[in-house]
Design an enzyme around this catalytic site. Structure first.
Site, mmCIF file in Angstrom:
data_model
loop_
_atom_site.group_PDB
_atom_site.id
_atom_site.type_symbol
_atom_site.label_atom_id
_atom_site.label_comp_id
_atom_site.label_asym_id
_atom_site.label_seq_id
_atom_site.Cartn_x
_atom_site.Cartn_y
_atom_site.Cartn_z
ATOM 1 N N SER A 75 -6.321 3.567 3.902
ATOM 2 C CA SER A 75 -5.716 2.736 2.858
ATOM 3 C C SER A 75 -6.755 1.963 2.049
ATOM 4 C CB SER A 75 -4.714 1.762 3.489
ATOM 5 O OG SER A 75 -3.767 1.323 2.557
ATOM 6 N N SER A 124 0.798 -1.236 0.000
ATOM 7 C CA SER A 124 0.000 0.000 0.000
ATOM 8 C C SER A 124 0.829 1.284 0.000
ATOM 9 C CB SER A 124 -0.964 0.004 1.181
ATOM 10 O OG SER A 124 -2.047 -0.864 0.935
ATOM 11 N N LYS A 183 -0.045 3.659 -2.692
ATOM 12 C CA LYS A 183 -1.080 4.691 -2.561
ATOM 13 C C LYS A 183 -0.492 6.092 -2.383
ATOM 14 C CE LYS A 183 -4.671 1.618 -0.738
ATOM 15 N NZ LYS A 183 -3.999 0.335 -0.463
#
Length: 395
Positions: free
Chosen positions: A130, A67, A70
């Protein structure tokens, strides 16, 4: 021909004061300072203002970013907001591919099919909790498809000159051709902080509530009162292990960015990140050595409509040093050519300033023209040609 090419020369300007800093060479500034031992496959500690790498282990090793991806997704969104292409108040309709049920067992903000959600909420859902579903919703809204959005992400990879990063998803779930490195993630983090300060504030928010579901930010260091961490992003998959990009400031406004990747435990990524950040603050200081636009020196110019040019830097310059060593730095400037010749444009690099500590070069920075110098008149250039011919003869 009035212009001639002259050999490069070094002009010494020895000073105990810091004049024009830049990125330092980590192995030179560390000297006898031992780096901490971390339980991570790869890590880096970078000073935000100077760009100095203070400590690193395999910083260019390609890893699954999870993640942390992101961060780039958020950058694309933030830049679109900055350019006015979208607005925080825009309403996005959640499509089939962004429906929260498509992401079982992974992080999400629990979007419902056909639900209408603001860009502001979706962006918070990406950064704070997230949300994989929020990433897809925003990608489709901004670019029309995930593929188009991913292409934009990779264009920023090229713009940032990232050597070990390629994205194949908007959310970071493992994909064989998707990778990044600790160094590249630190650079992405620095771009978010520098280019998108309003978006960076979101990274400090500790929780987010949507659809009556309250979720905490997974960056546990935001709650740690012994160190002032105000971002950035966590990541985890089975292949990636536990990742964390963290940024913190101290009372002197020194900002450090740490990246740990491939840590074996959830809590371990916080422990290792804190260890890095505290070590950096304990052993180094960063100084603002020169303000943008401040004149370092004036230099003679030939063939121009002006006989002198002011030299300096167009952006604030910083230097990172071991604590207590500021007065020991010596500097000299070096011009690219023995004689400066018009035309010169504002911001043009004409040389560099070199810094030494204990006889070793630790840093250099480009020396820039602070103003334009256009070509002079025919007679002025003829006179300068005569002057340089005589100078060159005697040299």
């Amino acid at each position: 021909m009035f212009k001639q090419v002259y050999r490069k020369t070094k002009l010494a300007l020895i000073s105990s004061m810091l004049i024009l800093p830049t990125n330092l060479m980590a192995e030179e500034i560390q000297h006898s300072i031992s780096t901490p031992q971390l339980n991570a496959q790869t890590y880096i500690l970078m000073d935000y203002h100077s760009g100095t790498v203070l400590a690193a282990l395999n910083p260019d090793q390609r890893q699954y970013p999870a993640s942390l991806t992101k961060m780039m997704t958020s950058y694309v969104i933030g830049d679109a907001l900055k350019q006015g292409k979208i607005n925080n108040s825009d309403i996005v309709t959640v499509g089939e591919s962004a429906w929260g049920k498509n992401f079982p067992g992974s992080s999400k903000m629990f979007l419902n099919l056909n639900q209408q959600v603001s860009v502001a909420d979706l962006h918070r859902g990406i950064v704070i909790v997230s949300g994989n579903d929020a990433c897809v919703a925003m990608a489709e809204y901004i670019a029309g498809s995930e593929k188009n959005f991913i292409d934009t992400m990779n264009r920023y990879v090229a713009d940032f000159n990232l050597k070990n990063t390629h994205f194949e998803t908007v959310h970071g779930l493992d994909s064989e051709g998707q990778y990044s490195s600790a160094r590249d993630m630190a650079i992405i983090g620095s771009h978010i902080i520098r280019d998108l300060p309003d978006e960076y504030k979101i990274y400090a928010e500790k929780e987010f509530t949507f659809n009556k579901i309250k979720q905490p930010n997974r960056n546990g260091l935001l709650w740690d009162k012994t160190i002032h961490v105000d971002g950035m992003k966590t990541g985890h998959t089975d292949k990636a292990g536990y990742n964390l990009v963290a940024s913190a400031v101290n009372k002197d406004n020194m900002r450090l960015i740490s990246v740990v990747m491939g840590v074996p435990t959830y809590k371990g990524r916080e422990i290792e990140s804190k260890k890095l950040l505290q070590w950096g603050f304990a052993n180094f200081d960063t100084f603002k050595a020169l303000e943008a636009g401040k004149i370092v020196l004036e230099q003679k110019v030939y063939y121009g409509d002006s006989s002198k040019v002011e030299l300096g830097v167009l952006q604030d310059a910083f230097i990172t040093l071991p604590k207590g060593r500021q007065a020991d730095v010596k500097a000299r400037y070096e011009l690219e050519n023995k004689y400066l010749e018009a035309p010169l444009t504002k911001g043009q690099t004409v040389g560099k300033v070199i810094y030494q500590l204990d006889g070793k070069t630790i840093a250099d920075i480009n020396l820039q023209a602070m103003n334009d110098v256009k070509e002079g008149s025919f007679f002025g250039k003829a006179w300068d040609w005569l002057v340089l011919t005589v100078k060159n003869f005697f040299n």
